[in-house]
Scaffold this motif. Sequence first.
Motif, PDB file in Angstrom:
ATOM      1  N   LYS A 109       0.823  -1.214   0.000  1.00  0.00           N
ATOM      2  CA  LYS A 109       0.000   0.000   0.000  1.00  0.00           C
ATOM      3  C   LYS A 109       0.858   1.265   0.000  1.00  0.00           C
ATOM      4  O   LYS A 109       0.519   2.252  -0.666  1.00  0.00           O
ATOM      5  CB  LYS A 109      -0.942  -0.016   1.204  1.00  0.00           C
ATOM      6  CG  LYS A 109      -2.063  -1.037   1.066  1.00  0.00           C
ATOM      7  CD  LYS A 109      -2.977  -1.050   2.278  1.00  0.00           C
ATOM      8  CE  LYS A 109      -4.113  -2.060   2.105  1.00  0.00           C
ATOM      9  NZ  LYS A 109      -5.004  -2.105   3.276  1.00  0.00           N
ATOM     10  N   LEU A 110       1.968   1.237   0.721  1.00  0.00           N
ATOM     11  CA  LEU A 110       2.865   2.402   0.744  1.00  0.00           C
ATOM     12  C   LEU A 110       3.492   2.640  -0.625  1.00  0.00           C
ATOM     13  O   LEU A 110       3.590   3.785  -1.080  1.00  0.00           O
ATOM     14  CB  LEU A 110       3.957   2.191   1.798  1.00  0.00           C
ATOM     15  CG  LEU A 110       3.480   2.299   3.255  1.00  0.00           C
ATOM     16  CD1 LEU A 110       4.527   1.725   4.201  1.00  0.00           C
ATOM     17  CD2 LEU A 110       3.174   3.742   3.610  1.00  0.00           C
ATOM     18  N   LEU A 121      -1.804  11.355  -9.164  1.00  0.00           N
ATOM     19  CA  LEU A 121      -3.133  10.956  -8.706  1.00  0.00           C
ATOM     20  C   LEU A 121      -3.198  11.161  -7.190  1.00  0.00           C
ATOM     21  O   LEU A 121      -3.250  10.212  -6.404  1.00  0.00           O
ATOM     22  CB  LEU A 121      -3.413   9.502  -9.095  1.00  0.00           C
ATOM     23  CG  LEU A 121      -3.379   9.227 -10.611  1.00  0.00           C
ATOM     24  CD1 LEU A 121      -3.412   7.737 -10.892  1.00  0.00           C
ATOM     25  CD2 LEU A 121      -4.554   9.925 -11.300  1.00  0.00           C
ATOM     26  N   THR A 122      -3.216  12.436  -6.783  1.00  0.00           N
ATOM     27  CA  THR A 122      -3.072  12.765  -5.364  1.00  0.00           C
ATOM     28  C   THR A 122      -4.285  12.364  -4.524  1.00  0.00           C
ATOM     29  O   THR A 122      -4.138  11.994  -3.362  1.00  0.00           O
ATOM     30  CB  THR A 122      -2.801  14.271  -5.174  1.00  0.00           C
ATOM     31  OG1 THR A 122      -3.811  15.010  -5.875  1.00  0.00           O
ATOM     32  CG2 THR A 122      -1.441  14.663  -5.719  1.00  0.00           C
ATOM     33  N   GLU A 123      -5.485  12.448  -5.102  1.00  0.00           N
ATOM     34  CA  GLU A 123      -6.678  12.111  -4.323  1.00  0.00           C
ATOM     35  C   GLU A 123      -6.734  10.623  -4.025  1.00  0.00           C
ATOM     36  O   GLU A 123      -7.070  10.205  -2.912  1.00  0.00           O
ATOM     37  CB  GLU A 123      -7.948  12.575  -5.065  1.00  0.00           C
ATOM     38  CG  GLU A 123      -8.042  14.085  -5.230  1.00  0.00           C
ATOM     39  CD  GLU A 123      -7.827  14.845  -3.929  1.00  0.00           C
ATOM     40  OE1 GLU A 123      -8.481  14.491  -2.927  1.00  0.00           O
ATOM     41  OE2 GLU A 123      -7.006  15.774  -3.902  1.00  0.00           O
ATOM     42  N   GLU A 124      -6.409   9.796  -5.023  1.00  0.00           N
ATOM     43  CA  GLU A 124      -6.362   8.351  -4.793  1.00  0.00           C
ATOM     44  C   GLU A 124      -5.270   8.012  -3.778  1.00  0.00           C
ATOM     45  O   GLU A 124      -5.446   7.125  -2.930  1.00  0.00           O
ATOM     46  CB  GLU A 124      -6.097   7.616  -6.110  1.00  0.00           C
ATOM     47  CG  GLU A 124      -7.261   7.640  -7.084  1.00  0.00           C
ATOM     48  CD  GLU A 124      -6.946   6.881  -8.358  1.00  0.00           C
ATOM     49  OE1 GLU A 124      -6.398   5.765  -8.269  1.00  0.00           O
ATOM     50  OE2 GLU A 124      -7.236   7.417  -9.452  1.00  0.00           O
ATOM     51  N   VAL A 130      -4.757   7.891   4.368  1.00  0.00           N
ATOM     52  CA  VAL A 130      -5.699   7.947   5.495  1.00  0.00           C
ATOM     53  C   VAL A 130      -5.904   6.548   6.076  1.00  0.00           C
ATOM     54  O   VAL A 130      -5.939   6.364   7.300  1.00  0.00           O
ATOM     55  CB  VAL A 130      -7.048   8.564   5.051  1.00  0.00           C
ATOM     56  CG1 VAL A 130      -8.098   8.406   6.145  1.00  0.00           C
ATOM     57  CG2 VAL A 130      -6.871  10.034   4.690  1.00  0.00           C
ATOM     58  N   GLU A 131      -6.001   5.571   5.193  1.00  0.00           N
ATOM     59  CA  GLU A 131      -6.173   4.173   5.639  1.00  0.00           C
ATOM     60  C   GLU A 131      -4.964   3.703   6.448  1.00  0.00           C
ATOM     61  O   GLU A 131      -5.107   3.075   7.498  1.00  0.00           O
ATOM     62  CB  GLU A 131      -6.366   3.287   4.398  1.00  0.00           C
ATOM     63  CG  GLU A 131      -6.554   1.817   4.708  1.00  0.00           C
ATOM     64  CD  GLU A 131      -6.543   0.968   3.450  1.00  0.00           C
ATOM     65  OE1 GLU A 131      -6.292  -0.249   3.569  1.00  0.00           O
ATOM     66  OE2 GLU A 131      -6.763   1.501   2.333  1.00  0.00           O
ATOM     67  N   ILE A 132      -3.772   4.032   5.969  1.00  0.00           N
ATOM     68  CA  ILE A 132      -2.545   3.604   6.654  1.00  0.00           C
ATOM     69  C   ILE A 132      -2.384   4.319   7.991  1.00  0.00           C
ATOM     70  O   ILE A 132      -1.924   3.731   8.977  1.00  0.00           O
ATOM     71  CB  ILE A 132      -1.315   3.839   5.757  1.00  0.00           C
ATOM     72  CG1 ILE A 132      -1.376   2.936   4.525  1.00  0.00           C
ATOM     73  CG2 ILE A 132      -0.014   3.561   6.524  1.00  0.00           C
ATOM     74  CD1 ILE A 132      -0.336   3.250   3.469  1.00  0.00           C
ATOM     75  N   GLN A 133      -2.769   5.595   8.039  1.00  0.00           N
ATOM     76  CA  GLN A 133      -2.632   6.361   9.280  1.00  0.00           C
ATOM     77  C   GLN A 133      -3.389   5.709  10.445  1.00  0.00           C
ATOM     78  O   GLN A 133      -2.969   5.801  11.591  1.00  0.00           O
ATOM     79  CB  GLN A 133      -3.140   7.791   9.071  1.00  0.00           C
ATOM     80  CG  GLN A 133      -2.117   8.678   8.379  1.00  0.00           C
ATOM     81  CD  GLN A 133      -2.640  10.059   8.080  1.00  0.00           C
ATOM     82  OE1 GLN A 133      -3.825  10.223   7.771  1.00  0.00           O
ATOM     83  NE2 GLN A 133      -1.774  11.060   8.122  1.00  0.00           N
ATOM     84  N   LYS A 134      -4.486   5.034  10.135  1.00  0.00           N
ATOM     85  CA  LYS A 134      -5.288   4.399  11.181  1.00  0.00           C
ATOM     86  C   LYS A 134      -4.561   3.227  11.836  1.00  0.00           C
ATOM     87  O   LYS A 134      -4.883   2.856  12.959  1.00  0.00           O
ATOM     88  CB  LYS A 134      -6.614   3.927  10.596  1.00  0.00           C
ATOM     89  CG  LYS A 134      -7.521   5.064  10.138  1.00  0.00           C
ATOM     90  CD  LYS A 134      -8.766   4.539   9.449  1.00  0.00           C
ATOM     91  CE  LYS A 134      -9.632   5.686   8.928  1.00  0.00           C
ATOM     92  NZ  LYS A 134     -10.811   5.178   8.166  1.00  0.00           N
ATOM     93  N   LYS A 135      -3.585   2.631  11.114  1.00  0.00           N
ATOM     94  CA  LYS A 135      -2.856   1.489  11.680  1.00  0.00           C
ATOM     95  C   LYS A 135      -1.346   1.728  11.645  1.00  0.00           C
ATOM     96  O   LYS A 135      -0.560   0.789  11.548  1.00  0.00           O
ATOM     97  CB  LYS A 135      -3.217   0.202  10.932  1.00  0.00           C
ATOM     98  CG  LYS A 135      -3.103   0.296   9.417  1.00  0.00           C
ATOM     99  CD  LYS A 135      -3.609  -0.971   8.758  1.00  0.00           C
ATOM    100  CE  LYS A 135      -3.576  -0.853   7.246  1.00  0.00           C
ATOM    101  NZ  LYS A 135      -4.114  -2.039   6.559  1.00  0.00           N
ATOM    102  N   GLU A 136      -0.981   3.016  11.734  1.00  0.00           N
ATOM    103  CA  GLU A 136       0.434   3.376  11.667  1.00  0.00           C
ATOM    104  C   GLU A 136       1.245   2.681  12.762  1.00  0.00           C
ATOM    105  O   GLU A 136       2.421   2.336  12.563  1.00  0.00           O
ATOM    106  CB  GLU A 136       0.575   4.896  11.779  1.00  0.00           C
ATOM    107  CG  GLU A 136       1.962   5.406  11.504  1.00  0.00           C
ATOM    108  CD  GLU A 136       2.043   6.926  11.516  1.00  0.00           C
ATOM    109  OE1 GLU A 136       3.175   7.453  11.464  1.00  0.00           O
ATOM    110  OE2 GLU A 136       0.980   7.594  11.584  1.00  0.00           O
ATOM    111  N   LEU A 151       4.593  10.473   2.886  1.00  0.00           N
ATOM    112  CA  LEU A 151       3.908  11.707   3.297  1.00  0.00           C
ATOM    113  C   LEU A 151       4.632  12.942   2.759  1.00  0.00           C
ATOM    114  O   LEU A 151       3.995  13.895   2.303  1.00  0.00           O
ATOM    115  CB  LEU A 151       3.837  11.782   4.824  1.00  0.00           C
ATOM    116  CG  LEU A 151       2.709  11.033   5.525  1.00  0.00           C
ATOM    117  CD1 LEU A 151       2.851  11.167   7.037  1.00  0.00           C
ATOM    118  CD2 LEU A 151       1.342  11.552   5.078  1.00  0.00           C
ATOM    119  N   GLY A 152       5.966  12.916   2.836  1.00  0.00           N
ATOM    120  CA  GLY A 152       6.745  14.041   2.327  1.00  0.00           C
ATOM    121  C   GLY A 152       6.498  14.276   0.849  1.00  0.00           C
ATOM    122  O   GLY A 152       6.308  15.420   0.406  1.00  0.00           O
TER     123      GLY A 152
END
Length: 407
Positions: A109-110, A121-124, A130-136, A151-152
């Motif tokens: 995913k990363l 494709l920044t929105e995708e 956001v999904e990854i942040q929940k299980k960082e 993120l950078g």
Amino acid sequence: MYEGKIIKFYREKYQMTQEQLGKGICSGTHISKIERLHTEYAPEIVTLLSERLEINIENEIIKLKNIKKRLNHWHDVIVMQLFEEMDLTNHELEQEDLIQISDYINLYKLLRVRYLLMHNLTEEALDIIVEIQKKEHKLSSYEASLFKHVLGVYYLAKHENLKAIQALKSINEADYDNKEYTYHLAVAYHSIESPVMAYFFADKSRQFFKEINNYLRVIDAEMLMAIQVKDDGDFKETIQRFESLIKSCDLCHSPARKAKVLHNLAFEHFRRKNYEPANKYYKESMSLKDNESSPYLLSLEGYINSAFYGSLLPRDELLQLANEGLETALKKNEQLYINLFTLLSFLIQDKEQEYHQYLSEHSLPFFKKFGFVYLIKRSKKELFNYYLEQKKTGKALKMANLLINVK
């Protein structure tokens, strides 16, 4: 070790219960234990279950074991910017169902975010972030640093340069061997007009790209270093560096990079008021770009500006070019270029009041919102001079204060 995970994956994919899968072979309870790796089982049972699921278990195990190797390869081609191979690998991985049960789903995913950002494709990309942040908290140390890198790059794409620097600077080098992030740090520092830091990190990235024999990215790093040199006497050394980079692009058969080098050389001439060579190099850069793309619009804006200030083209021709640029920007909803070409249109038509009103009310707030440092400084200077000419002392003093106290 792998058999139970694979059987469970395909059973659920085909919407079968454990009892349905095991009918005539073994009990649903036994299948539950196989899937959870809680029991010993005869190879014959796995073979029968695989046949019912219409899979070859040996092939599936090989595919599952090879996922990390394939992801590492995808990562390498992303760093090297080998777009054809990058796209091919992305397509192959999208068809690979077993990624969902592999130990490397987060890595996938990363890298998927990196891939999407490479294609603007920044929105995708944000959806996955956001999904990854929940299980960082579940990421490995390497994945945590890769996430900061991702993120950078995302913040750079959104022109949030200070956020990009914050994310990239928090990477732990001891856990992360991809020093490509130093290039993105250099880009971020360049964007906020911090040439010393930009040069420092660009040089670090150049060393990394040399170590991995990635000569196209060496060109990127050296170009970034070249444009940090602001005061070089007669400008000959800078020209020589750019000419050398252009030859390197030709040798590496990289017209896309050549277009970037030509654009930056054009800008270096433009800021020194060498409008004729600036115009020439902007035009060469445009000839190597898709005329519907953002990079083309950027060079077109420079081409029109240099032609206007150098009196190199008739005004009606300049206005036509500005309108064409505005039309493309509107079609693509590119707010930056909508602002820039609208300003150019007013400028070419000598609509001084409309130009400065639009600059003050629309463009400058937009530039501030997204951190376009060069455009912010240029706009403030233009508004200060305009207010001074119009004897609007209060507004001039306010703009002077903004120029002095740059935040």
